[in-house]
Design an enzyme around this catalytic site. Structure first.
Site, mmCIF file in Angstrom:
data_model
loop_
_atom_site.group_PDB
_atom_site.id
_atom_site.type_symbol
_atom_site.label_atom_id
_atom_site.label_comp_id
_atom_site.label_asym_id
_atom_site.label_seq_id
_atom_site.Cartn_x
_atom_site.Cartn_y
_atom_site.Cartn_z
ATOM 1 N N HIS A 81 90.572 -20.781 -112.631
ATOM 2 C CA HIS A 81 90.732 -19.158 -111.612
ATOM 3 C C HIS A 81 91.039 -17.730 -111.738
ATOM 4 C CE1 HIS A 81 87.314 -21.262 -109.034
ATOM 5 N NE2 HIS A 81 87.356 -21.559 -109.863
ATOM 6 N N TYR A 209 87.595 -16.627 -99.158
ATOM 7 C CA TYR A 209 88.140 -16.452 -97.942
ATOM 8 C C TYR A 209 87.590 -15.702 -97.207
ATOM 9 C CZ TYR A 209 92.028 -19.512 -100.175
ATOM 10 O OH TYR A 209 92.762 -20.110 -101.084
ATOM 11 N N PRO A 301 97.089 -25.175 -94.517
ATOM 12 C CA PRO A 301 96.295 -24.699 -95.925
ATOM 13 C C PRO A 301 95.341 -23.275 -96.726
ATOM 14 C CG PRO A 301 94.566 -25.993 -94.196
ATOM 15 C CD PRO A 301 96.195 -25.650 -92.910
ATOM 16 N N LYS A 305 99.128 -24.164 -100.588
ATOM 17 C CA LYS A 305 100.942 -24.890 -100.944
ATOM 18 C C LYS A 305 100.845 -26.118 -100.483
ATOM 19 C CE LYS A 305 101.682 -20.265 -102.115
ATOM 20 N NZ LYS A 305 100.975 -20.352 -103.356
ATOM 21 N N TYR A 393 100.111 -16.294 -103.849
ATOM 22 C CA TYR A 393 99.071 -16.511 -104.029
ATOM 23 C C TYR A 393 99.166 -18.106 -105.255
ATOM 24 C CZ TYR A 393 94.674 -19.364 -103.310
ATOM 25 O OH TYR A 393 93.209 -20.466 -103.210
HETATM 26 P P1 RFL Z 1 100.987 -37.609 -98.623
HETATM 27 O O1 RFL Z 1 99.602 -36.678 -99.244
HETATM 28 O O2 RFL Z 1 100.870 -37.379 -96.715
HETATM 29 O O3 RFL Z 1 101.576 -38.610 -99.272
HETATM 30 C C1 RFL Z 1 102.544 -38.869 -98.488
HETATM 31 C C2 RFL Z 1 101.896 -41.094 -98.452
HETATM 32 O O4 RFL Z 1 102.896 -42.027 -97.549
HETATM 33 C C3 RFL Z 1 102.345 -43.021 -96.934
HETATM 34 N N1 RFL Z 1 103.684 -43.389 -95.966
HETATM 35 C C4 RFL Z 1 103.846 -44.344 -96.105
HETATM 36 N N2 RFL Z 1 104.473 -44.918 -96.912
HETATM 37 C C5 RFL Z 1 105.371 -46.108 -96.848
HETATM 38 N N3 RFL Z 1 105.785 -46.640 -95.088
HETATM 39 C C6 RFL Z 1 105.735 -45.473 -94.462
HETATM 40 N N4 RFL Z 1 106.430 -45.901 -93.600
HETATM 41 C C7 RFL Z 1 104.669 -44.543 -95.220
HETATM 42 N N5 RFL Z 1 104.327 -43.745 -94.110
HETATM 43 C C8 RFL Z 1 103.067 -42.717 -95.007
HETATM 44 C C9 RFL Z 1 100.899 -41.958 -97.164
HETATM 45 O O5 RFL Z 1 100.456 -43.117 -96.654
HETATM 46 C C10 RFL Z 1 101.100 -41.414 -97.990
HETATM 47 O O6 RFL Z 1 100.530 -42.542 -99.097
HETATM 48 O O7 RFL Z 1 102.079 -36.000 -99.186
HETATM 49 P P2 RFL Z 1 102.973 -35.494 -99.789
HETATM 50 O O8 RFL Z 1 102.970 -36.750 -101.591
HETATM 51 O O9 RFL Z 1 104.081 -35.412 -99.986
HETATM 52 O O10 RFL Z 1 101.572 -34.710 -100.606
HETATM 53 C C11 RFL Z 1 101.156 -33.879 -99.397
HETATM 54 C C12 RFL Z 1 100.381 -33.258 -99.599
HETATM 55 O O11 RFL Z 1 99.401 -34.308 -99.633
HETATM 56 C C13 RFL Z 1 99.610 -32.010 -98.949
HETATM 57 O O12 RFL Z 1 100.391 -31.155 -98.877
HETATM 58 C C14 RFL Z 1 98.519 -31.019 -99.449
HETATM 59 O O13 RFL Z 1 97.504 -32.258 -99.506
HETATM 60 C C15 RFL Z 1 98.113 -29.968 -98.456
HETATM 61 N N6 RFL Z 1 97.034 -29.531 -98.935
HETATM 62 C C16 RFL Z 1 96.650 -28.268 -99.812
HETATM 63 N N7 RFL Z 1 98.301 -28.147 -100.729
HETATM 64 C C17 RFL Z 1 98.286 -27.504 -101.624
HETATM 65 O O14 RFL Z 1 98.441 -27.343 -102.470
HETATM 66 N N8 RFL Z 1 96.937 -26.811 -102.075
HETATM 67 C C18 RFL Z 1 95.580 -26.595 -101.026
HETATM 68 O O15 RFL Z 1 94.448 -26.310 -102.069
HETATM 69 C C19 RFL Z 1 95.888 -28.030 -99.850
HETATM 70 N N9 RFL Z 1 94.832 -27.891 -99.209
HETATM 71 C C20 RFL Z 1 95.836 -29.453 -98.180
HETATM 72 C C21 RFL Z 1 95.116 -29.068 -98.654
HETATM 73 C C22 RFL Z 1 95.322 -30.248 -97.058
HETATM 74 C C23 RFL Z 1 94.839 -30.523 -95.921
HETATM 75 N N10 RFL Z 1 95.020 -31.228 -95.625
HETATM 76 C C24 RFL Z 1 94.493 -32.507 -94.681
HETATM 77 C C25 RFL Z 1 96.084 -31.436 -94.157
HETATM 78 C C26 RFL Z 1 94.112 -29.137 -97.220
HETATM 79 C C27 RFL Z 1 93.612 -30.119 -96.411
HETATM 80 C C28 RFL Z 1 92.846 -29.485 -95.341
HETATM 81 C C1 PHB Z 2 91.022 -27.086 -101.412
HETATM 82 O O1 PHB Z 2 89.675 -26.834 -101.902
HETATM 83 O O2 PHB Z 2 90.620 -28.058 -100.601
HETATM 84 C C2 PHB Z 2 92.079 -25.765 -100.388
HETATM 85 C C3 PHB Z 2 91.489 -25.006 -101.961
HETATM 86 C C4 PHB Z 2 91.656 -23.583 -101.223
HETATM 87 C C5 PHB Z 2 92.931 -23.892 -99.841
HETATM 88 C C6 PHB Z 2 92.854 -24.639 -98.384
HETATM 89 C C7 PHB Z 2 91.804 -25.798 -99.019
HETATM 90 O O3 PHB Z 2 93.489 -23.011 -98.852
#
Ligand code: RFL
Ligand code: PHB
Length: 398
Positions: A81, A209, A301, A305, A393
């Site tokens: 994109h 957005y 989110p 990032k 971004y």
């Molecule tokens: P995770 O993905 O939470 O993985 C952690 C893992 O550790 C396990 N765990 C354990 N394992 C052993 N012993 C324990 N006691 C444990 N406790 C937990 C868990 O089961 C899991 O498998 O962390 P990690 O690897 O640091 O990754 C981080 C990302 O997942 C997170 O920052 C992103 O998803 C945030 N995020 C976004 N980030 C972006 O860069 N771009 C995006 O577009 C974006 N969109 C989002 C998002 C997060 C969202 N939510 C649901 C919070 C959109 C949403 C809606």
């Molecule tokens: C997503 O596609 O889940 C998403 C994209 C952009 C954001 C957050 C989440 O800023």
């Protein structure tokens, strides 16, 4: 458990707690460099893959996945994109990152990144323990750290040189550090994002957005046939109270007339609410324990990032561990906290700013609302402000 009741012992160089993107990527980078590691995850692989999360990858993240040798499908299926659209007052404004600063982002779901990393790990024969219960960290302030867990009732102990705490915000790693040794910075927002995934074509070619009097909305996607949409909801809201029809209706009301009209709706495949929070733990190293990703910091989110920050932590950590093992050089590991936090706080600032700019805050008075409108108006009409948005971004350089 052995006959005398003591745990089954294993040894490795780096014990990685958590098989999210941070833990799996670190494992892959270390495996590629020939550094032995074990990943210990409390949930099943299927459960890890069932969580729908990030969708936007910065160039730094794409490059890291290439370095780890897991970018084949990303290159095929990722959507590049060149910009995003901001919608307010019923009008959409395009911010063209490519024209402004020559940079892009890639749409490729975190689920797919995780799946690719799991396959690569299995192909390399590296060990991952799923469904590990009662994971606990020991003696990371000395030079013989250990991770204990139970699997199917049997106690295990992994002896290692280093522990990488990649277990997310609710994990055990950060919680194992005494309160006096860490400082946390936190802001909890009075709303969350209700998100749905649907097998429908995205409403637009790029992300929208939308700032609206009823609250923020985001139109995102996973592919040309699969959409991801979010609407801002109060913190107390329950996903179960939102039928698909109610969601689509609310989303449509927050979009500009053209998007509202062309929105294709369908049954949701997934529906969940994510709370919004800013959080940083300092430092990120405690003796032989290193925190990486959501275990150390959370961003709302809005700036996309979280995953990207997790990846940049992991790159610093992998480089530090490689320098330690291959070149007997401790400088990189010693600089880990400082290098990570520099990038973390830049992303915290941007994510907080994007969140403040686009959401409705329950306590915002008429003055605050006018200031928000003025800032949006300034943003889309100022070249300098657009460049600033584009730089942040698409990702500040490492
Ligand atoms: P995770 O993905 O939470 O993985 C952690 C893992 O550790 C396990 N765990 C354990 N394992 C052993 N012993 C324990 N006691 C444990 N406790 C937990 C868990 O089961 C899991 O498998 O962390 P990690 O690897 O640091 O990754 C981080 C990302 O997942 C997170 O920052 C992103 O998803 C945030 N995020 C976004 N980030 C972006 O860069 N771009 C995006 O577009 C974006 N969109 C989002 C998002 C997060 C969202 N939510 C649901 C919070 C959109 C949403 C809606
Ligand atoms: C997503 O596609 O889940 C998403 C994209 C952009 C954001 C957050 C989440 O800023």
């Amino acid at each position: 458990m052995t006959i005398d009741g003591s745990p089954i012992h294993q040894a490795t160089r780096v014990a990685i707690v958590g098989a999210g993107p941070a833990g799996l990527l670190l494992g892959q980078l270390l495996t590629v460099a020939g550094i032995d590691n074990i990943v210990i995850e409390q949930r099943s692989a299927d459960h890890v893959l069932s969580r729908i999360r990030a969708g936007i990858l910065e160039c730094v993240t794409v490059d890291a996945l290439r370095r780890a040798g897991v970018d084949a499908r990303l290159r095929e299926e990722g959507l590049v994109h060149h910009g995003i659209e901001l919608s307010f007052g019923g009008v959409r404004h395009r911010i063209d990152f490519h024209a402004l600063i020559g940079r892009d982002v890639t749409v490729y779901g975190q689920t797919e990144v995780t799946r690719d990393l799991m396959h690569a790990r299995a192909a390399a024969g590296a060990q991952t323990i799923y469904e590990a219960d009662a994971v606990s960290l020991h003696d990371f302030d000395g030079d013989r750290p250990r991770v204990r867990y139970r699997k199917q009732g049997v106690a295990h102990e992994v002896m290692c040189d280093f522990i990488a705490g990649c277990d997310g915000f609710h994990g055990v790693s950060r919680a194992s550090v005494p309160d006096g040794a860490k400082r946390v910075f936190e802001r909890v927002y009075p709303f969350g994002w209700l998100g749905i995934l649907s097998e429908t074509p995205p409403v637009a070619d790029e992300l929208i957005y939308a700032s609206h009097a009823r609250g923020f909305a985001l139109c995102s996607m996973r592919s040309r046939t699969r959409s991801r949409y979010y609407v801002q909801v109060p913190s107390a809201e329950k996903a179960a109270d939102w039928s698909d029809a109610r969601f689509w209706d609310e989303l449509r009301r927050r979009l500009d007339p053209q998007a509202a009209q062309s929105l294709v709706t369908g049954p949701s495949i997934e529906k969940s609410i994510a709370p919004l929070r800013s959080f940083v733990c300092e430092p990120m190293r405690f003796g032989q324990l290193f925190l990486a990703g959501d275990a150390a910091h959370i961003v709302p989110p809005t700036g996309a990032k979280g995953l990207n920050l997790a990846v940049s932590d992991v790159l610093y950590l992998a480089d530090g561990l490689i320098a330690h093992y291959l070149h007997h050089d401790a400088h990189e590991l010693d600089a880990y906290t400082q290098k990570c936090l520099h990038r973390v706080w830049a992303a915290e600032r941007f994510s907080w700013w994007m969140t403040s700019l686009l959401h409705r805050f329950p306590d915002a008075d008429a003055f605050a609302q006018r200031i928000q409108q003025a800032e949006l108006d300034y943003l889309v009409h100022s070249h300098a402000a657009c460049v600033s948005l584009a730089e942040n971004y698409t990702g500040l350089p490492r």
